[in-house]
Design a protein around this motif. Structure first.
Motif, mmCIF file in Angstrom:
data_model
loop_
_atom_site.group_PDB
_atom_site.id
_atom_site.type_symbol
_atom_site.label_atom_id
_atom_site.label_comp_id
_atom_site.label_asym_id
_atom_site.label_seq_id
_atom_site.Cartn_x
_atom_site.Cartn_y
_atom_site.Cartn_z
ATOM 1 N N LEU A 1 20.553 -12.747 -6.983
ATOM 2 C CA LEU A 1 20.729 -12.976 -5.579
ATOM 3 C C LEU A 1 21.421 -11.451 -5.034
ATOM 4 O O LEU A 1 21.092 -11.206 -3.924
ATOM 5 C CB LEU A 1 21.641 -13.956 -5.194
ATOM 6 C CG LEU A 1 20.683 -15.537 -5.249
ATOM 7 C CD1 LEU A 1 21.310 -16.169 -6.508
ATOM 8 C CD2 LEU A 1 20.829 -16.118 -3.942
ATOM 9 N N ALA A 2 22.196 -10.959 -5.749
ATOM 10 C CA ALA A 2 23.033 -9.728 -5.294
ATOM 11 C C ALA A 2 21.988 -8.716 -5.343
ATOM 12 O O ALA A 2 21.901 -7.963 -4.011
ATOM 13 C CB ALA A 2 23.935 -9.235 -6.212
ATOM 14 N N HIS B 1 20.978 -6.617 -1.656
ATOM 15 C CA HIS B 1 21.115 -5.460 -1.432
ATOM 16 C C HIS B 1 19.645 -4.887 -0.843
ATOM 17 O O HIS B 1 19.523 -3.968 0.111
ATOM 18 C CB HIS B 1 21.324 -4.455 -2.789
ATOM 19 C CG HIS B 1 21.537 -3.144 -2.709
ATOM 20 N ND1 HIS B 1 22.853 -2.675 -2.351
ATOM 21 C CD2 HIS B 1 20.663 -2.195 -2.954
ATOM 22 C CE1 HIS B 1 22.639 -1.258 -2.292
ATOM 23 N NE2 HIS B 1 21.307 -0.979 -2.767
ATOM 24 N N TYR C 1 22.984 -15.214 3.328
ATOM 25 C CA TYR C 1 23.973 -14.974 2.475
ATOM 26 C C TYR C 1 25.680 -15.418 3.206
ATOM 27 O O TYR C 1 26.759 -15.758 2.288
ATOM 28 C CB TYR C 1 24.006 -13.684 1.996
ATOM 29 C CG TYR C 1 23.258 -13.200 0.928
ATOM 30 C CD1 TYR C 1 23.380 -13.387 -0.315
ATOM 31 C CD2 TYR C 1 21.749 -13.010 1.232
ATOM 32 C CE1 TYR C 1 22.400 -13.182 -1.279
ATOM 33 C CE2 TYR C 1 20.799 -12.783 0.381
ATOM 34 C CZ TYR C 1 21.125 -12.937 -0.985
ATOM 35 O OH TYR C 1 20.189 -12.699 -1.950
ATOM 36 N N LEU D 1 24.408 -19.609 -3.958
ATOM 37 C CA LEU D 1 25.197 -18.675 -3.982
ATOM 38 C C LEU D 1 26.530 -18.806 -4.381
ATOM 39 O O LEU D 1 27.207 -18.122 -5.081
ATOM 40 C CB LEU D 1 25.486 -18.406 -2.282
ATOM 41 C CG LEU D 1 24.210 -17.752 -1.554
ATOM 42 C CD1 LEU D 1 24.763 -17.899 -0.179
ATOM 43 C CD2 LEU D 1 24.021 -16.491 -2.057
ATOM 44 N N ALA E 1 26.914 -20.515 -7.161
ATOM 45 C CA ALA E 1 27.055 -20.425 -8.838
ATOM 46 C C ALA E 1 26.965 -18.695 -8.894
ATOM 47 O O ALA E 1 27.100 -18.628 -10.389
ATOM 48 C CB ALA E 1 25.596 -20.949 -8.963
ATOM 49 N N VAL E 2 26.643 -18.001 -8.253
ATOM 50 C CA VAL E 2 26.440 -16.521 -8.689
ATOM 51 C C VAL E 2 27.977 -15.932 -9.154
ATOM 52 O O VAL E 2 29.072 -16.016 -8.332
ATOM 53 C CB VAL E 2 25.999 -15.327 -7.499
ATOM 54 C CG1 VAL E 2 26.179 -14.059 -8.127
ATOM 55 C CG2 VAL E 2 24.781 -16.031 -7.075
ATOM 56 N N PRO E 3 28.176 -15.693 -10.415
ATOM 57 C CA PRO E 3 29.287 -15.197 -10.847
ATOM 58 C C PRO E 3 29.677 -13.706 -10.275
ATOM 59 O O PRO E 3 28.726 -12.974 -10.402
ATOM 60 C CB PRO E 3 29.206 -14.996 -12.254
ATOM 61 C CG PRO E 3 27.839 -14.813 -12.734
ATOM 62 C CD PRO E 3 26.938 -15.436 -11.426
ATOM 63 N N GLU E 4 30.728 -13.524 -9.682
ATOM 64 C CA GLU E 4 30.979 -12.560 -8.742
ATOM 65 C C GLU E 4 32.209 -11.564 -9.310
ATOM 66 O O GLU E 4 33.087 -12.250 -9.890
ATOM 67 C CB GLU E 4 31.350 -12.876 -7.513
ATOM 68 C CG GLU E 4 31.368 -11.566 -6.535
ATOM 69 C CD GLU E 4 30.435 -11.000 -6.014
ATOM 70 O OE1 GLU E 4 29.219 -10.928 -6.602
ATOM 71 O OE2 GLU E 4 30.377 -10.439 -4.739
ATOM 72 N N VAL E 5 31.807 -10.147 -9.528
ATOM 73 C CA VAL E 5 32.950 -9.547 -10.124
ATOM 74 C C VAL E 5 34.036 -9.459 -8.728
ATOM 75 O O VAL E 5 33.574 -8.731 -7.610
ATOM 76 C CB VAL E 5 32.702 -8.063 -10.319
ATOM 77 C CG1 VAL E 5 33.728 -7.078 -10.868
ATOM 78 C CG2 VAL E 5 31.576 -8.178 -11.478
ATOM 79 N N GLU E 6 35.121 -9.662 -8.907
ATOM 80 C CA GLU E 6 36.143 -9.715 -7.781
ATOM 81 C C GLU E 6 37.016 -8.502 -8.069
ATOM 82 O O GLU E 6 37.662 -8.330 -8.949
ATOM 83 C CB GLU E 6 37.048 -10.939 -7.851
ATOM 84 C CG GLU E 6 36.399 -12.288 -7.742
ATOM 85 C CD GLU E 6 35.608 -12.453 -6.444
ATOM 86 O OE1 GLU E 6 35.877 -11.645 -5.553
ATOM 87 O OE2 GLU E 6 34.877 -13.618 -6.163
ATOM 88 N N LEU E 7 36.699 -7.587 -7.042
ATOM 89 C CA LEU E 7 37.371 -6.188 -7.150
ATOM 90 C C LEU E 7 38.678 -6.166 -6.900
ATOM 91 O O LEU E 7 39.628 -5.327 -7.167
ATOM 92 C CB LEU E 7 36.518 -5.255 -6.574
ATOM 93 C CG LEU E 7 35.070 -4.866 -7.536
ATOM 94 C CD1 LEU E 7 34.258 -3.772 -6.575
ATOM 95 C CD2 LEU E 7 35.288 -4.600 -8.720
ATOM 96 N N ALA E 8 39.178 -7.078 -5.789
ATOM 97 C CA ALA E 8 40.313 -6.977 -5.140
ATOM 98 C C ALA E 8 41.183 -8.189 -5.894
ATOM 99 O O ALA E 8 40.751 -9.309 -6.239
ATOM 100 C CB ALA E 8 40.233 -7.105 -3.993
ATOM 101 N N GLU E 9 42.501 -7.970 -6.000
ATOM 102 C CA GLU E 9 43.355 -8.863 -6.522
ATOM 103 C C GLU E 9 43.318 -10.341 -5.754
ATOM 104 O O GLU E 9 43.021 -11.366 -6.074
ATOM 105 C CB GLU E 9 44.833 -8.618 -6.326
ATOM 106 C CG GLU E 9 45.658 -9.274 -7.317
ATOM 107 C CD GLU E 9 45.555 -8.642 -8.871
ATOM 108 O OE1 GLU E 9 45.367 -9.581 -9.684
ATOM 109 O OE2 GLU E 9 45.596 -7.303 -8.704
ATOM 110 N N ARG F 1 33.039 -23.899 -4.227
ATOM 111 C CA ARG F 1 32.612 -23.963 -5.804
ATOM 112 C C ARG F 1 31.780 -25.328 -5.584
ATOM 113 O O ARG F 1 31.992 -26.436 -5.353
ATOM 114 C CB ARG F 1 33.776 -24.041 -6.583
ATOM 115 C CG ARG F 1 33.390 -24.476 -8.056
ATOM 116 C CD ARG F 1 34.422 -24.123 -8.862
ATOM 117 N NE ARG F 1 34.010 -24.645 -10.385
ATOM 118 C CZ ARG F 1 34.578 -25.850 -10.760
ATOM 119 N NH1 ARG F 1 35.203 -26.525 -9.986
ATOM 120 N NH2 ARG F 1 34.301 -26.023 -12.128
#
Lengths: 325, 354, 373
Positions: C234-235, C239, C262, C274, C276-284, C291
């Protein structure tokens, strides 16, 4: 499973009918007078006419075909007497019932096939399994090498060598001959031993190579690795997981080999001077004994069909995906 | 805390206890017709009970090979191994096959990527789950069968008493992977190795399986080595992270540290070449140039230097000649100074990530 | 089944469309028959791979097609490129109905619609040189570019970022990413107006995916080629695509511009996908996403559920969903061009809910257990 079997068997009946029809019209399209063939040389026109009538050759071809097919299902009458079902006609050469001639020869062919089968399955598959288990070692190389050498042999080469060694020069064994196992099991065994071993040697090589390569292929399967990852021992994984998968191609080849052997091992029979179905087929065609040739052909076709069904059943037995689809 | 330290004598871990799994200077080489493949090249890591170590890398990075080696599932004839793998005080390299068999499926278990090919088509799911339980616990066939039903229920297979007699092909993809997890957890292993366990699954099923693994880990207390190429998956699963490239660990630290303030140019490359649901669509992706190296003949010095944008900042051609060491604990195997790493990331990389 | 052309009365081209409608499909359906039975084999059912899909592609735009396995996205791509014959429905290309067009009628259009395949290893003939592979579409279609075909091939190689000197090399001499570039060059050889890209990057390593995505983006922007971008990621679809259609079990359940799908999704399935997509969380500290954990897998397309096909896995399903198939329409609160096929749509937000939707019984049980102690 039962519907599958019924469907396959009813299909087999249809195919047998088609084979019968095909055989019939194939031979009846030969531009030769069957009555003349049946009568032999120096035959008077009167005799030919009698024979033509006796064999029903004076009837239209459709009626002849009907009689031929009905004979197989229900039997038919000839001047020589009643021919019970399955009636495949009367031999031109001997005047005997074709079915009787075939049944007369069949025990030898069956003995030769089954005995050979036992030898080449046990030795061939066994050697292949050992080679796969010991892959890359000297044992593997010796077995693989031997199988390549042996597979390049021919029965008519190996046969006389073995006969020369064991029978003619040393007298250790007698010339191969067929004795009914019901009369003398020992005589039957000793009489068939040399043909079994010689015939099986050629097949053994093929089965060794095949069982080795399919086992090695199976051992690379991911589910085999999973079984190892569960802590199952190497032997357990080898026989329970890998071997099961390697059976499918092996069973396929066994089916093909068996059906061809059951319709007569021509070369083996001639090499050892044995009178089986293969020899019968060759003799009948040399003698232009059309009914006998047709009979042997249909008999062979029957085994091919049956073994096909048996092989499919074996697939279902081995692989649940076949069974449940 | 999982300690990711290099060996400096035994017991250097901050907690004072020995790690449950400790891999030290592992080298794995395969002989092939084309030459020797240096699949794993000096890898060290530690893992403690109840923790999850994520190993992330692309194909050929050595992540899967490492874990097959831990289980001893490599082909001993073509593989040369050096180093130490210590599981709960027991050295696994050079251990007898019999010993390994008693550990596999019992103390350490593995989940493979594709459950369709990793489960045998010839036996029922129940039998395949019960098998290791019978072997390792010595229980009766019936008890093992009950265990299989219990495990299937635990991983969420509906009607487990019926489905236990099904064959794998009668299960859907997600159910097969659940059965695989049930099989791996049947003997309550202390170490679970999951090799791309959700790569073959659909995204909604992947989410279920990942959550299930996390929840089961809470219950079973296993240590997990989770191998994947997917940074998103790893960020939801792992406590600690090891980034591998060309058979070497190039960066390690906690998941938060590695993903939020990455230090190695390869990690930067991975992050900036991958779009996220929250990233700015107007910003072009920044791919890593070139392709992963051949392990037959890996580049000299730092294996990443041919694809790296920063060797001139290091200067002196050091990247091509001198292999950078991976420091103890948090850190990256890179010749850039910590200061350089920080400024490059903040000035150049972070703005790309949007 | 749903041969109903009134399914999407709201479907109009937005005023600021990228271009004119290049391709449109209406009621596109593909059923694969299943044979079985006793004593004679006969058709006993059908895999309803694609079942009444309406879609338009405008010149120069990129439309993404997302969904899980069995949703029919790849089949849709193959139907549009006419690699497969649809069971029913209509495919119109540049105003011309090509649904039943024969080889000769199709010939001029074939060159305008090209395809890029998923597997760069099996989609290139290993016994042909790269030059031959890229040249052959021109030969088949009798196209003689100025300066000759070889010159054109070298230009194409350069366009896709390969060395023109590699004209005489074989596919096995290239890496996966480079092979996919060869596939792109082949697709570009006939100067297409539409490229159907079926999972073009999913077989590639993460570090290589971006190279190919950027190449496709460059091709789209510089050559004005429209894309039907089929992918499960999906990402990446987000894009690459300005508009996105979400498919489930052979049907489009939601379609709209990127932001609508989105950030303001309405269909429960889009929400589930959406979340279910594992997302890299870049911010704390990031605002939480909702969920949703569905139960089980996608049902079989052989016997899809009646009414709304998602209802068997939906937390909002009611009786109506089993009896009435929801039409794909612009529902209240949707922007123009944002169509949703749902009787009980969700709020247009992806922010975390007060309570997670956890339908998976095993997860629910385990989470209950951990919550209580």
């Amino acid at each position: 499973m039962l519907p599958f079997l019924i469907r396959r068997l009813s299909g087999a009946v249809v195919i047998m009918f088609l084979i019968g029809a095909f055989t019939f019209f194939l031979f009846y399209s030969i531009p030769q007078d069957f009555a003349e063939l049946a009568c032999g040389k120096n035959c008077s026109p009167q005799n030919i006419a009698v024979i033509r009538e006796n064999l029903g050759l004076d009837q239209p071809i459709a009626a002849q075909f009907r009689d031929f097919m009905m004979g197989i299902v229900a039997g038919r009458d000839f001047p020589q007497g009643h021919c019970p079902a399955p009636c495949l006609g009367v031999s031109f050469a001997s005047g005997d019932m074709v079915w009787d001639s075939i049944i007369d020869r069949f025990p030898l062919t069956l003995s030769l096939t089954l005995g050979g089968l036992v030898v080449f399955l046990v030795v061939g598959l066994g050697a292949g399994l050992i080679a796969a288990w010991k892959r890359g070692t000297a044992v593997d190389k010796a077995l693989s090498g031997a199988s390549i050498v042996l597979s390049s042999f021919q029965i008519y080469l190996l046969g006389p060598i073995v006969l020369g060694l064991l029978v003619y020069s040393t007298g250790l064994m007698e010339n191969p001959k067929y004795v009914s196992p019901f009369d003398s099991p020992g005589g039957w065994f000793l009489g068939m031993l040399i043909p079994w071993v010689v015939m099986a040697t050629i097949f053994t090589a093929q089965y060794t190579r095949m069982s080795r390569s399919t086992m090695i292929e199976q051992l690379q399967e991911e589910h085999v690795r999973t079984a190892r990852a569960k802590g199952m021992s190497r032997g357990y994984v080898f026989f329970r997981y890998a071997w099961r998968g390697s059976l499918i191609p092996i069973v396929t080849i066994i089916g093909i080999d068996l059906s061809s052997l059951l319709s007569g091992a021509v070369v083996t029979e001639f090499t050892f001077d044995l009178a089986g179905l293969g020899r019968l087929a060759v003799e009948s065609s040399v003698n232009k004994d059309i009914p006998l040739t047709m009979g042997v052909m249909m008999f062979g076709a029957f085994f091919i069909l049956m073994l096909n069904i048996i092989v499919d059943l074996a697939y279902a037995f081995i692989d649940p995906r076949v069974r449940l689809s | 805390m999982t300690t990711l330290t290099k060996t400096e004598g035994a017991g250097s871990a901050p907690t004072g206890s020995d790690p449950f799994l400790s891999v030290r200077d592992l080298y794995v080489r395969f002989s092939t017709e084309d030459g020797t493949v240096k699949a794993v090249d000096g890898l060290s890591f530690d893992l403690e009970r109840g923790r999850t170590l994520g190993i992330v890398g692309e194909s050929g990075s050595g992540k899967s090979v490492t874990n097959l080696t831990v289980l001893g599932l490599h082909n001993p004839k073509t593989t040369q191994i050096a180093g130490e793998i210590v599981l709960d005080g027991q050295e696994l390299i050079g251990a007898r096959e019999r010993t390994l068999e008693t550990l596999r499926g019992n103390k350490m278990a593995m989940i493979f990527q594709d459950p369709l090919t990793a489960l045998s088509p010839y036996y029922t799911v129940g039998r395949q789950i019960a098998e290791p339980y019978r072997k390792h616990r010595g229980v009766s066939r019936r008890e093992a069968h009950l265990r299989a039903v219990e495990m299937l229920a635990k991983v969420g297979i509906p009607q487990p008493k019926l489905r236990v007699n099904d064959y794998p092909h009668q299960f859907s993809g997600g159910m097969r992977q659940r059965a695989m997890i049930a099989m791996a957890l049947a003997c309550d292993p202390d170490l679970l190795i999951a090799d791309e366990p959700t790569t073959a699954l659909d995204v909604t099923v992947q989410a279920q399986i990942l959550d299930l693994l996390k929840d089961l880990q809470q219950e079973f207390g296993s240590a997990i080595v989770f191998i994947t190429h997917d940074l998103g998956v790893i960020s939801t699963m792992a406590d600690d992270l090891l980034v591998m490239y060309a058979g070497r660990a190039v960066e390690r630290g906690s998941v938060g540290e590695v993903l939020r303030s990455p230090q190695h140019p390869y990690t930067w490359g991975l992050l900036s070449s991958m779009p996220r649901l929250g990233s700015d669509v107007d910003k072009a992706l920044t791919p890593i140039p070139g392709s992963p190296p051949s392990l037959l003949n890996p580049p000299s010095g730092c294996p990443f230097h041919p694809r790296c944008a920063f060797p001139e900042q290091v200067g002196g051609g050091r990247c091509a000649t001198e292999r950078p060491a991976l420091p103890e604990g948090r850190g990256a195997a890179c010749h850039l100074t910590a200061e350089q790493q920080r400024t490059v990331f903040i000035d150049q990389i972070k703005p790309r990530l949007g | 089944m749903s041969e109903n052309p009134t399914l999407s009365p709201e479907r109009q081209d937005p005023p600021d469309a990228v271009g004119e409608t290049l391709l449109s499909v209406e009621g596109l359906t593909k059923h694969f028959p299943i044979y079985g039975g006793f004593p004679f084999k006969r058709k006993v059912g059908a895999v309803q791979a694609v079942d009444g899909v309406d879609l338009t592609v405008r010149a120069g735009e990129s439309i993404g097609l997302v969904g899980e396995s069995g949703c029919g996205k790849s089949t849709t791509g193959r139907l549009i490129t006419r690699l497969m014959q649809p069971t029913s429905g209509r495919i119109t290309y540049a105003g011309q109905d090509i649904t039943r067009a024969n080889r000769r009628q199709l010939a001029p259009i074939r060159s305008e619609i090209q395809m890029i395949f998923q597997d760069p290893y099996s989609s290139l003939n290993p016994r042909q040189t790269v030059g031959t592979i890229i040249k052959s579409p021109m030969e088949v279609n009798g196209i003689n570019p100025p300066g000759g075909r070889e010159k054109r091939v070298r230009e194409l190689l350069e366009t896709v970022g390969l060395n023109p000197e590699h004209y005489n090399r074989f596919p096995h001499e290239f890496s996966g990413g480079q092979r996919q570039r060869i596939g792109v060059a082949r697709a570009l050889a006939l100067e297409p107006k539409l490229i159907v890209a079926d999972e073009p990057v999913s077989a590639l390593d993460v570090s290589i995916q971006a190279q190919v995505v950027n190449l496709l983006q460059k091709v789209r922007e510089e050559l004005g080629i429209a894309f039907l971008f089929i992918a499960h990621d999906l990402a990446i679809v987000r894009h690459f695509s300005q508009r996105v259609a979400v498919m489930y079990l052979g049907k489009v359940v939601e379609i709209g511009d990127r932001d609508s799908i989105y950030n303001r999704p309405r269909h429960p399935y889009t929400h589930a996908l959406l979340s279910a997509v594992p997302e890299v969380e870049l911010a704390e500290e990031t605002e939480g996403r909702e969920r949703i954990r569905l139960a089980g897998d996608v049902p079989s397309p052989v016997n899809p559920p009646s009414g709304c096909r998602f209802r068997t896995r939906c937390w909002k399903a009611q009786d109506k969903c089993a009896t009435q198939e929801p039409p794909l329409v612009r529902i209240g609160g949707n922007r123009e061009g944002h169509l949703t096929a749902c009787h009980f749509p969700e709020e247009p937000t992806i922010a975390a809910r007060d309570e997670d939707v956890v339908l998976d019984p095993a997860l629910a049980a385990l989470e209950e257990a951990t919550d209580t102690h």
